[in-house]
Write a protein that holds these residues in place. Structure first.
Motif, PDB file in Angstrom:
ATOM      1  N   ARG A  24       0.841  -1.198   0.000  1.00 22.81           N
ATOM      2  CA  ARG A  24       0.000   0.000   0.000  1.00 22.81           C
ATOM      3  C   ARG A  24       0.874   1.246   0.000  1.00 22.81           C
ATOM      4  O   ARG A  24       2.091   1.160   0.103  1.00 22.81           O
ATOM      5  CB  ARG A  24      -0.903  -0.018   1.232  1.00 22.81           C
ATOM      6  CG  ARG A  24      -1.930  -1.143   1.201  1.00 22.81           C
ATOM      7  CD  ARG A  24      -2.869  -1.083   2.386  1.00 22.81           C
ATOM      8  NE  ARG A  24      -2.261  -1.549   3.635  1.00 22.81           N
ATOM      9  CZ  ARG A  24      -2.158  -2.816   3.980  1.00 22.81           C
ATOM     10  NH1 ARG A  24      -2.576  -3.759   3.172  1.00 22.81           N
ATOM     11  NH2 ARG A  24      -1.626  -3.153   5.127  1.00 22.81           N
ATOM     12  N   ALA A  25       0.253   2.384  -0.064  1.00 16.65           N
ATOM     13  CA  ALA A  25       0.997   3.645  -0.031  1.00 16.65           C
ATOM     14  C   ALA A  25       1.731   3.746   1.308  1.00 16.65           C
ATOM     15  O   ALA A  25       1.119   3.623   2.370  1.00 16.65           O
ATOM     16  CB  ALA A  25       0.057   4.818  -0.204  1.00 16.65           C
ATOM     17  N   PRO A  26       3.038   3.966   1.286  1.00 19.82           N
ATOM     18  CA  PRO A  26       3.798   4.035   2.531  1.00 19.82           C
ATOM     19  C   PRO A  26       3.522   5.335   3.295  1.00 19.82           C
ATOM     20  O   PRO A  26       3.203   6.364   2.701  1.00 19.82           O
ATOM     21  CB  PRO A  26       5.251   3.987   2.061  1.00 19.82           C
ATOM     22  CG  PRO A  26       5.222   4.459   0.663  1.00 19.82           C
ATOM     23  CD  PRO A  26       3.878   4.089   0.105  1.00 19.82           C
TER      24      PRO A  26
END
Length: 52
Positions: A24-26
């Protein structure tokens, strides 16, 4: 440091980067940590390149 120690350190940073990878988006923290780890990994790789 000798070459075997540098190779072990290089693998340590590679493993740490892999551990902190995400699908996922960090978060900002993860991005900051990855930037630090990449910097250390790059520095060790450059030192090894000069020695080998």
């Amino acid at each position: 440091m000798n070459i075997s120690q540098l190779k072990a350190l290089q693998q340590f940073y590679a493993d740490a980067l892999e551990k902190h990878a995400t699908l996922r988006a960090p978060s900002k923290f993860q991005l900051d940590l990855q930037a630090i780890l990449f910097g250390h990994h790059h520095r060790v790789t450059e030192i090894l390149a000069k020695l080998l």
